[in-house]
Design an enzyme around this catalytic site. Structure first.
Site, PDB file in Angstrom:
ATOM      1  N   SER A 255      -6.560  28.309  41.419  1.00  0.00           N
ATOM      2  CA  SER A 255      -7.787  28.448  40.627  1.00  0.00           C
ATOM      3  C   SER A 255      -8.928  27.520  41.031  1.00  0.00           C
ATOM      4  CB  SER A 255      -7.470  28.199  39.151  1.00  0.00           C
ATOM      5  OG  SER A 255      -6.977  26.883  38.982  1.00  0.00           O
ATOM      6  N   CYS A 375     -10.520  35.356  50.658  1.00  0.00           N
ATOM      7  CA  CYS A 375     -11.830  35.318  51.315  1.00  0.00           C
ATOM      8  C   CYS A 375     -11.624  35.414  52.827  1.00  0.00           C
ATOM      9  CB  CYS A 375     -12.632  34.084  50.921  1.00  0.00           C
ATOM     10  SG  CYS A 375     -11.806  32.506  51.229  1.00  0.00           S
TER      11      CYS A 375
END
EC number: 2.1.1.176
Length: 429
Positions: A255, A375
């Site tokens: 996170s 990503c």
């Protein structure tokens, strides 16, 4: 000590720590910025980012202009010369000032005897610049990426690899996320205009705004009050696909630094969110983001492969797994990634991702949603990863994103759009 004179040597030391020692620029740069005047911090950042963005070219030029490389204790001078080349090629620093300040940098790194060498190499470049750049334009180094990554992109995207590389070599746009618990996006855009700035809404992500011109966060209306957060548009897609609901138990795994955690709570303020990350140091930023936005979540340090250690037998309605990855989709924001990653890392990362997926899937309730995101732009971490997961996991089904043969949605970096990102939305049968 003249701080202005020291700027170039500090930039050289930062780049050396990234390239030679494998340090990330985000760790190296902040302590160095404390050593310069406030007015010089932007230039120091520009020199560090710029040299890392164009490192292949600067290395190529040094090899052309010097008969042997600088080694050992003189290695910092190698990077100081790169800083000089970068200023002459890409900045508005007057050439005479670029030369003088770069040469003076040798004193700061206790190599004053090499001032003449640095001056000679930079002046030789000035004399031969046109010829050298014409030759560089046909060299393999012109892509400004390591060869192994160019090959992987060529194999994965035969018709698009050059577009990806060009996007990686550009400066990124500045995307923001409007906090819908405070303002509508249109309402905040009005406040932005009142402040003398212009922004543009994203067509697919309802909270995303792109600034026409990047600005410091303190200039943004309501930043300190939590009205807006800096977050790339593609990263905002995670909460959009997750579609959290009030009252649900939600796990945000991997996170840190907390951008997605807070986005989940903006969409579903009454959700019960557990934010977990393996890096205790980076978790401090999750706390900071929650505090600035006035939100509450349970935050724990833990390894995604061993959920029993941080959540016992708890199950969740929704899980966001923003998996550890090569970060090859965010190179334009973090150009050091090109030089920190190695080809062998991709296999190791794919193995780690598979282990985390298998470990957390049993923690998802039947009928629940898991969004797997990276990503990265590399198939081994994305479509291939999800394809093999679906094959070995009979109670997992793909939802909304792609087909079983081509699972997930792959965003490529480009222009004013978001970063390179991958999402796969999975439902537990």
């Amino acid at each position: 000590m003249k701080k202005q004179n020291n700027l170039r040597s500090l930039a050289a030391q930062a780049v050396e720590q990234v390239v030679e020692q494998g340090q990330s620029l985000s760790n190296v740069l902040p302590p160095l910025q404390q050593k310069v005047a406030d007015k010089d911090k932007a230039l120091l950042q520009e020199l560090c980012f710029g040299v890392l963005r164009t490192l292949s070219q600067l290395e190529w030029l040094i090899n052309k202009l010097m008969s042997r490389p600088m080694t050992g204790k003189q290695r910092t001078v190698h990077y100081l010369i790169m800083v000089g080349f970068y200023q002459l090629l890409y900045t508005r620093v007057p050439p005479h000032a670029a030369l003088a300040e770069t040469v003076e940098g040798a004193v700061s790194i206790k190599r004053p005897q090499l001032k003449g060498l640095i001056n000679g190499v930079l002046r030789q470049f000035q004399r031969q610049q046109e010829t050298l750049l014409n030759e560089f334009a046909t060299s393999d180094a012109r892509f400004l990426h390591p060869g192994w990554l160019v090959k992987r992109l060529q194999n994965a995207y035969p018709t698009q690899w050059q577009r990806i590389i060009e996007a990686n070599n550009q400066r990124p746009p500045m995307w923001l996320r409007v906090n819908r618990t405070h303002h509508t996006r249109d309402g905040w855009l009005g406040l932005l205009e009142d402040a003398g700035m212009k922004g543009y809404p994203h067509p697919d992500y309802p909270d995303a705004v792109r600034l026409e011109t990047p600005a410091p966060v303190h200039a943004l209306p309501g930043f300190a009050e939590g009205w807006v957060t800096v977050q790339d548009a593609s990263a905002q897609g995670c909460a959009v696909f997750l579609a959290p609901q009030n009252g649900e138990h939600i796990l945000d795994l991997c996170s840190a630094p907390g951008g997605k955690t807070t986005h989940i709570l903006e969409v579903a303020p009454e959700a019960d969110v557990l934010a977990v990350d393996i890096d205790e140091q980076r978790l401090s930023r999750v706390y900071d983001n929650l505090k600035r936005l006035g939100m509450k979540a349970t935050v724990k340090q833990g390894d995604g492969r061993y959920p029993a250690q941080w959540c016992g037998e708890q199950q969740f309605d929704r899980i966001l797994l923003d998996a550890p990855c090569s970060a090859t989709g965010v190179i334009r924001r973090h150009p050091d990634i090109k030089w920190l990653r190695r080809d062998r890392d991709i296999v190791e990362l794919a193995q780690l991702q598979a282990e985390i997926l298998d470990a957390v899937w049993p923690r998802l309730k039947p009928g629940g949603t898991l969004v797997y995101a990276t990503c990265s732009v590399l198939p081994e971490e994305n479509r291939d990863q999800i394809k093999t997961f679906l094959q070995r996991t009979p109670d997992a089904a793909l939802s909304e994103t792609g087909t079983p043969d081509q699972p997930g949605q792959q965003n490529l970096p480009g222009g004013e759009e978001g970063d390179g990102f991958f999402y796969a939305k999975l439902i537990k049968k």
